[in-house]
Design an enzyme around this catalytic site. Structure first.
Site, mmCIF file in Angstrom:
data_model
loop_
_atom_site.group_PDB
_atom_site.id
_atom_site.type_symbol
_atom_site.label_atom_id
_atom_site.label_comp_id
_atom_site.label_asym_id
_atom_site.label_seq_id
_atom_site.Cartn_x
_atom_site.Cartn_y
_atom_site.Cartn_z
ATOM 1 N N ASN A 1 -7.108 -2.552 2.307
ATOM 2 C CA ASN A 1 -6.474 -1.522 1.468
ATOM 3 C C ASN A 1 -7.141 -1.449 0.097
ATOM 4 O OD1 ASN A 1 -4.715 0.557 1.017
ATOM 5 N ND2 ASN A 1 -2.872 -0.693 0.883
ATOM 6 N N HIS B 1 6.314 -0.278 -1.960
ATOM 7 C CA HIS B 1 6.357 -0.333 -0.501
ATOM 8 C C HIS B 1 7.742 -0.013 0.053
ATOM 9 C CE1 HIS B 1 2.363 -2.315 -0.466
ATOM 10 N NE2 HIS B 1 2.337 -1.906 0.785
#
Length: 465
Positions: free
Chosen positions: A316, A352
């Site tokens: 990521n 998240h």
């Protein structure tokens, strides 16, 4: 017509329909990129923005139906903030607060105890994109001497148009799963500047196909092995009845398999960006064009590194770079790297989602990374450990490192994927919180090992530094 067809396709593939829609949408980016290269590369910017906007909206409608209005509203509000508030700290703070509150409200009202593909999934990508846009517009009003190289490259000299912001937000190569990129880079793409052949579409078909093939391979691996390592197995009596070593090895193998879900999507999406030219990163020292500007994965490093920090730096990548640029480095005024790191990881956990598992995952990352850095410093400063690391025994050491590495990479992923307190606590109890015990013990022992293994002169030099 499309709904029954998608139902049949998902049944035949043995995958949930939202997942099938998502991967098809990522793959549709390739024909969209070919249309752009063949018919739109030399067209006016307005036409290109319209193409990117409507293709992205079509993908949003295909996946989330009428819920696409969430992204459309947030993009419009962000544009109004840029126009009405200007290059001010108030605009940046307002953008940050509005976009994050909207995202968190979305998490709250759509939350379940399972991982679902819904409108909040691409919206978390969009949230960072729009917050970053406000920072870049703010930076554009500063003197170049006040900005670092990254900020200078991303800073916006003027306020973008509404159509430009929509094209940036809905660009088919990054709307659904990323990667993150700046509006300045998007402007360069539309202007035809991101190419190794000035005035022509980039020679990026082969690099794009390489990433497509690699992403497809990762997707096949995930599709084959994921049914054997389901998250739900952790909550069964069968898992609890297994020997301790089996439960630990299951976590290790499960972690390797589950991460291919993310790797495959990111690598395939990167291929789309390369095909359009957005992945162009200049020419390297060898004179060859580089296509890694949108790389979200360093797959070779991800597969071979025995270090936790190596995995983090290979995974990521663009999101990590965004957080480093817009959160960690801008907290320099705190005057403490540890505080900045804690604040950054807290932001990532909240971004998240609202489940306790995210907080636990990123708190474990903080502990693991700091213990590993201490261990690396010990090996570097100790002549005995340095010789051992460079000895013929290193292949054996590497195997042991990899086992520990992937076991304890899987350990924080358990709460990340199981979300809720009752689930991850059950799993951690079954393995006796071994990850917490291991790293707490290492943290307490490392200072004493340093006293034994590092010569006094090295220690005194280290203190002076």
């Amino acid at each position: 017509m499309a709904a029954p067809l998608m139902e049949k396709l998902s049944e035949s593939l043995g995958s949930p329909e939202p997942a099938v829609r998502l991967i098809l949408s990522v793959l549709i980016g390739y024909p969209c990129a070919l249309v752009y290269r063949r018919f739109l590369f030399h067209k006016p910017a307005t036409i290109i923005h319209l193409f990117h906007t409507f293709s992205g909206l079509a993908l949003a409608a295909f996946n989330f139906g009428s819920q696409l209005y969430h992204s459309a509203v947030c993009v419009f509000v962000q544009f109004l903030m840029l126009r009405l508030m200007g290059r001010t700290v108030t605009a940046v703070l307002s953008s940050f607060i509005f976009q994050m509150v909207y995202l968190l409200a979305g998490y709250y009202y759509t939350a379940t105890e399972e991982y679902d593909i819904k409108w909040t999934m691409p919206h978390c990508v969009l949230t960072l994109k729009l917050i970053g846009l406000s920072f870049d517009y703010y930076d554009g009003g500063k003197e170049p001497s006040q900005l670092n190289a990254e900020q200078q490259s991303a800073a916006l000299p003027s306020v973008p148009s509404l159509l430009e912001v929509y094209g940036f937000a809905y660009f088919y190569g990054g709307f659904l799963v990323g990667p993150q990129f700046t509006l300045r880079n998007y402007q360069r793409l539309v202007a035809g500047e991101l190419t190794d052949c000035p005035g022509k579409p980039p020679n990026s078909v082969i690099p794009a196909m390489k990433r497509f093939t690699l992403g497809l391979l990762c997707l096949v691996i995930y599709t084959i092995f994921s049914p054997h390592y389901p998250d739900s197995y952790y909550l069964t009596d069968e898992y609890e009845l297994q020997p301790f070593w089996y439960r630990c090895v299951f976590i290790l193998l499960w972690a390797k398999v589950i991460l291919y879900k993310y790797v495959s999507c990111w690598v395939i999406a990167e291929g789309v960006c390369i095909l359009t030219g957005l992945g162009f990163n200049g020419v390297g020292e060898d004179g060859r064009p580089q296509w890694d500007a949108c790389a979200n994965m360093k797959v070779w490093l991800f597969e071979t590194t025995p270090l936790f920090t190596g995995t983090i730096s290979s995974f990521n990548i663009n999101t990590n770079a965004w957080v480093a640029r817009h959160v960690f480095k801008r907290l320099k005024f705190l005057g403490n790297k540890i505080l900045s790191q804690v604040a950054t990881l807290t932001f990532l956990a909240i971004w998240h989602g609202l489940h306790s598992g995210y907080i636990l995952c990123f708190s474990m990352e903080f502990i693991i990374v700091n213990v590993e850095r201490q261990a690396q410093a010990l090996v570097k400063d100790s002549p005995l450990l340095t010789r051992l690391a460079n000895s013929p025994l290193y292949p054996l050491i590497y195997v042991v490192q990899q086992f520990i590495h992937w076991l304890f990479m899987g350990y924080p992923l358990v709460p990340f994927c199981l979300f809720t307190y009752d689930k991850w606590l059950k799993v951690y109890s079954s393995i006796y919180f071994c990850g917490h015990l291991f790293f707490l013990t290492a943290y307490l022992i490392l200072p004493y090992l340093r006293k034994v293994l590092v010569p006094k002169r090295e220690r005194s030099d280290k203190k002076q530094d």
